[in-house]
Design a protein around this motif. Structure first.
Motif, PDB file in Angstrom:
ATOM      1  N   ASP A   1       0.852  -1.198   0.000  1.00 46.26           N
ATOM      2  CA  ASP A   1       0.000   0.000   0.000  1.00 46.26           C
ATOM      3  C   ASP A   1       0.890   1.252   0.000  1.00 46.26           C
ATOM      4  OD1 ASP A   1      -2.592   1.181   0.033  1.00 46.26           O
ATOM      5  OD2 ASP A   1      -2.230   1.811   2.103  1.00 46.26           O
TER       6      ASP A   1
ATOM      7  N   SER B   1       1.607  -2.580   4.709  1.00 44.24           N
ATOM      8  CA  SER B   1       2.558  -1.478   4.492  1.00 44.24           C
ATOM      9  C   SER B   1       3.967  -1.983   4.182  1.00 44.24           C
ATOM     10  CB  SER B   1       2.617  -0.583   5.732  1.00 44.24           C
ATOM     11  OG  SER B   1       3.395  -1.217   6.735  1.00 44.24           O
TER      12      SER B   1
ATOM     13  N   LYS C   1       4.062   4.023  -4.761  1.00 40.41           N
ATOM     14  CA  LYS C   1       4.474   2.751  -4.138  1.00 40.41           C
ATOM     15  C   LYS C   1       5.996   2.591  -4.228  1.00 40.41           C
ATOM     16  CE  LYS C   1       0.108   0.341  -4.705  1.00 40.41           C
ATOM     17  NZ  LYS C   1      -0.551  -0.950  -4.891  1.00 40.41           N
TER      18      LYS C   1
ATOM     19  N   GLU D   1      -5.063  -3.531   3.843  1.00 40.48           N
ATOM     20  CA  GLU D   1      -3.793  -3.197   3.205  1.00 40.48           C
ATOM     21  C   GLU D   1      -2.587  -3.675   4.020  1.00 40.48           C
ATOM     22  OE1 GLU D   1      -3.700  -2.356   0.287  1.00 40.48           O
ATOM     23  OE2 GLU D   1      -5.617  -1.407  -0.146  1.00 40.48           O
TER      24      GLU D   1
END
Ligand SMILES: O=C[C@H](O)COP(=O)(O)O
Length: 255
Positions: free
Chosen positions: A67, A79, A112, A77
């Motif tokens: 994410d 990370s 991203k 999501e």
């Protein structure tokens, strides 16, 4: 000199049993291989298990997505920091399946890319044209636009210790790989495009080919000077087939 990287993208395939079996099989097959980096990207839910199963081997782990946010109210999501925390090294971004099914834009993919670099993870940036774009002679324009989204926001230095995967959409899962000459021409275009900004970084960036790579066509693809390994889908789900591809990359780049 560039070190090839062969990475298996398992996509939405796997089970606890398969993770153990496939990694055990792969460990045996590649234990004596040197000269090629090896990575696998199982689905998120199996990453931790896979990391443990591959522990002590040359098999590195990657995730299939990340994410743009690091924490907060973003249900479902994952990370970049979480992926780093569980020992991931690579993260695939911009895969055409995510661009198509999840409507990911070049701008979002560039974001991203930035969060991965910030977290100390290696982005594997997928780019490539559709069949219609290919037939319309737009391959280079499409690849340039996808690269420019990162180049414009982060500059060429973003590609230091990063990976690009050229994956023509028409070759993914179709059994119809680009020919070695076709792929080489696009890989050279990609490297030259980055070289316009920074020749040194262009010379060292790993450019993988992806799209119906298998045990039979891998060696010829890797014989091309700008093809530095592969991002492998279907053939990465069988330890023996994947190992043949890894060995072909190690062999081709020895000289
Ligand atoms: O990420 C991998 C690519 O989409 C290639 O998939 P494939 O080897 O099944 O054609």
């Amino acid at each position: 000199m560039r070190h090839p990287l062969v990475m298996g993208n398992w996509k939405l395939n796997g089970s606890r049993h398969m993770v153990n079996e496939l990694i055990d099989g792969l460990r045996k097959e590649v234990s004596s291989v040197s000269g090629c980096d090896i990575a696998i990207a199982p689905p998120f839910i199996y990453l931790d298990q896979a990391k443990h199963q591959a522990s002590g081997s040359r098999i590195m782990l990657g995730a299939q997505n990340v994410d743009i946010n690091l924490s907060g109210a973003f249900t479902g999501e994952t990370s970049a920091n979480m992926l780093k925390d569980i020992g991931m090294k690579y993260v695939i971004i911009g895969h055409s399946e995510r661009r198509t099914y999840h409507k990911e834009s070049d701008e979002m993919i560039a974001e991203k890319f930035a969060v991965l670099k910030e977290a100390g993870l290696i982005p594997v940036l997928c780019i490539g044209e559709t069949e219609a774009e290919n037939e319309a002679g737009q391959t280079e324009a499409v690849c340039a636009k996808q690269l420019d989204a990162v180049l414009k926001t982060m500059g060429a230095s973003a590609f230091e210790n990063s990976v690009i995967a050229y994956e023509p959409v028409w070759a993914i899962g179709t059994g119809k790989s680009a020919t070695p000459a076709q792929a080489q021409a696009v890989h050279k275009f990609i490297r030259d495009h980055i070289a316009k900004h920074d020749a040194k970084i262009a010379a060292q960036v790993i450019i993988q080919y992806g799209g119906s790579v298998n045990a039979s066509n891998a060696a010829e693809l890797f014989s091309q000077p700008d093809i530095d390994g592969a991002l492998v889908g279907g053939a990465s789900l069988k330890a023996d087939a994947f190992a043949v591809i890894v060995k072909a990359a190690a062999e081709a780049k020895k000289a």
